[in-house]
Design a protein around this motif. Structure first.
Motif, mmCIF file in Angstrom:
data_model
loop_
_atom_site.group_PDB
_atom_site.id
_atom_site.type_symbol
_atom_site.label_atom_id
_atom_site.label_comp_id
_atom_site.label_asym_id
_atom_site.label_seq_id
_atom_site.Cartn_x
_atom_site.Cartn_y
_atom_site.Cartn_z
ATOM 1 N N ASN A 4 0.809 -1.216 0.000
ATOM 2 C CA ASN A 4 0.000 0.000 0.000
ATOM 3 C C ASN A 4 0.842 1.265 0.000
ATOM 4 O O ASN A 4 0.380 2.312 0.417
ATOM 5 C CB ASN A 4 -0.975 -0.003 1.181
ATOM 6 C CG ASN A 4 -0.255 -0.025 2.517
ATOM 7 O OD1 ASN A 4 0.966 -0.096 2.572
ATOM 8 N ND2 ASN A 4 -1.006 0.031 3.591
ATOM 9 N N GLU A 5 2.055 1.168 -0.491
ATOM 10 C CA GLU A 5 2.891 2.366 -0.576
ATOM 11 C C GLU A 5 2.386 3.285 -1.676
ATOM 12 O O GLU A 5 1.891 2.827 -2.709
ATOM 13 C CB GLU A 5 4.337 1.979 -0.906
ATOM 14 C CG GLU A 5 5.095 1.367 0.240
ATOM 15 C CD GLU A 5 6.541 1.074 -0.136
ATOM 16 O OE1 GLU A 5 7.080 1.732 -1.051
ATOM 17 O OE2 GLU A 5 7.121 0.179 0.477
ATOM 18 N N LEU A 18 -0.359 9.750 -8.917
ATOM 19 C CA LEU A 18 -0.199 9.084 -7.628
ATOM 20 C C LEU A 18 -1.061 7.831 -7.629
ATOM 21 O O LEU A 18 -2.208 7.881 -8.091
ATOM 22 C CB LEU A 18 -0.642 10.004 -6.491
ATOM 23 C CG LEU A 18 0.002 11.376 -6.446
ATOM 24 C CD1 LEU A 18 -0.739 12.282 -5.472
ATOM 25 C CD2 LEU A 18 1.455 11.257 -6.053
ATOM 26 N N GLU A 19 -0.512 6.732 -7.106
ATOM 27 C CA GLU A 19 -1.269 5.481 -7.036
ATOM 28 C C GLU A 19 -1.056 4.830 -5.683
ATOM 29 O O GLU A 19 0.040 4.873 -5.139
ATOM 30 C CB GLU A 19 -0.798 4.486 -8.097
ATOM 31 C CG GLU A 19 -1.011 4.914 -9.509
ATOM 32 C CD GLU A 19 -0.563 3.853 -10.509
ATOM 33 O OE1 GLU A 19 -0.096 2.762 -10.094
ATOM 34 O OE2 GLU A 19 -0.666 4.119 -11.710
ATOM 35 N N ARG A 20 -2.128 4.215 -5.194
ATOM 36 C CA ARG A 20 -2.010 3.443 -3.962
ATOM 37 C C ARG A 20 -3.138 2.411 -3.924
ATOM 38 O O ARG A 20 -4.246 2.694 -4.372
ATOM 39 C CB ARG A 20 -2.099 4.356 -2.748
ATOM 40 C CG ARG A 20 -1.947 3.599 -1.433
ATOM 41 C CD ARG A 20 -1.586 4.518 -0.324
ATOM 42 N NE ARG A 20 -1.684 3.833 0.958
ATOM 43 C CZ ARG A 20 -1.414 4.393 2.102
ATOM 44 N NH1 ARG A 20 -1.018 5.657 2.140
ATOM 45 N NH2 ARG A 20 -1.511 3.714 3.226
ATOM 46 N N GLU A 159 0.714 11.407 3.814
ATOM 47 C CA GLU A 159 0.106 11.398 5.148
ATOM 48 C C GLU A 159 -1.423 11.366 5.059
ATOM 49 O O GLU A 159 -2.085 10.674 5.837
ATOM 50 C CB GLU A 159 0.570 12.612 5.956
ATOM 51 C CG GLU A 159 2.045 12.565 6.297
ATOM 52 C CD GLU A 159 2.542 13.804 7.014
ATOM 53 O OE1 GLU A 159 1.724 14.692 7.364
ATOM 54 O OE2 GLU A 159 3.761 13.891 7.231
ATOM 55 N N THR A 160 -1.977 12.089 4.101
ATOM 56 C CA THR A 160 -3.431 12.116 3.917
ATOM 57 C C THR A 160 -3.952 10.737 3.561
ATOM 58 O O THR A 160 -4.935 10.257 4.138
ATOM 59 C CB THR A 160 -3.810 13.148 2.837
ATOM 60 O OG1 THR A 160 -3.399 14.450 3.275
ATOM 61 C CG2 THR A 160 -5.313 13.156 2.562
ATOM 62 N N TRP A 161 -3.285 10.076 2.620
ATOM 63 C CA TRP A 161 -3.744 8.740 2.218
ATOM 64 C C TRP A 161 -3.473 7.709 3.309
ATOM 65 O O TRP A 161 -4.192 6.723 3.420
ATOM 66 C CB TRP A 161 -3.151 8.350 0.870
ATOM 67 C CG TRP A 161 -3.822 9.069 -0.285
ATOM 68 C CD1 TRP A 161 -4.690 10.127 -0.203
ATOM 69 C CD2 TRP A 161 -3.686 8.793 -1.671
ATOM 70 N NE1 TRP A 161 -5.083 10.511 -1.461
ATOM 71 C CE2 TRP A 161 -4.484 9.715 -2.381
ATOM 72 C CE3 TRP A 161 -2.946 7.864 -2.391
ATOM 73 C CZ2 TRP A 161 -4.584 9.718 -3.765
ATOM 74 C CZ3 TRP A 161 -3.032 7.865 -3.777
ATOM 75 C CH2 TRP A 161 -3.846 8.784 -4.456
ATOM 76 N N ASN A 162 -2.458 7.929 4.155
ATOM 77 C CA ASN A 162 -2.277 7.066 5.330
ATOM 78 C C ASN A 162 -3.475 7.209 6.261
ATOM 79 O O ASN A 162 -3.968 6.225 6.822
ATOM 80 C CB ASN A 162 -0.993 7.420 6.090
ATOM 81 C CG ASN A 162 0.264 6.971 5.381
ATOM 82 O OD1 ASN A 162 0.238 6.146 4.467
ATOM 83 N ND2 ASN A 162 1.394 7.535 5.788
#
Length: 172
Positions: A4-5, A18-20, A159-162
């Motif tokens: 999930n990086e 950006l991809e996750r 940080e937002t996607w975390n």
């Protein structure tokens, strides 16, 4: 265990991709982007909250929001507010959202001195309850993209996607 990086790449000097992968169903990941009660829990970098979040989630509608730093450990940023305004262009639930992303003031007036971007969010169902989120952000120039990169945008979105992942894990 999924990887999930956050992956990022620049295309044509002015497009940031950006991809996750999130361990959550596509419908749920999409819902996180359309409902204020969810966005308030994860939008913004660590130590920032969303005290203002007004959404009219439809093509032509807007999302006006304020991110505020509430973490005293962030020094000069503590207490700082960052206002934004989104104008939705196209919504295909639960597959895609396109919009223009602006910096704004508290009244929703667009800040023309800051770079705006054309955003396309894709929500790709990978099966087994996993979703790939792809964010294409196109800026008017390589310089505009560099300006937001210099502001720490990559760290902020990581940080937002975390925080999005934490929210998904809490409610799924």
């Amino acid at each position: 265990m999924i990887n999930n990086e956050l992956k990022s790449r620049v295309e044509n000097d002015n497009v940031l991709v950006l991809e996750r992968i999130f361990d959550a169903p596509r419908d749920l990941v999409f819902k996180m982007f359309k409902e204020p009660e969810h966005l308030k829990h994860w939008w913004g970098p660590t130590g920032w909250e969303l005290p203002v979040c007004h959404i009219d989630f439809r093509p032509g509608g807007t999302w006006h929001f304020c991110m505020k730093c509430t973490d005293q450990n962030q020094g000069e940023y503590y207490g700082m507010e960052s206002w934004g305004k989104v104008v939705y262009k196209d919504i295909v639930e639960p597959e895609m959202i396109t919009y223009t992303d602006y910096f704004s003031d508290a009244d929703g007036n667009i800040n023309e001195t800051m770079p705006s971007s054309e955003i396309k969010l894709e929500f790709i169902d990978l099966g087994d309850g996993e979703t790939k989120l792809v964010n294409h952000a196109e800026y008017v120039s390589a310089e505009a993209l560099q300006a937001v990169m210099d502001m720490g945008m990559l760290q902020g979105i990581t940080e937002t996607w975390n925080r999005l992942e934490e929210r998904l894990n809490k409610i799924k």
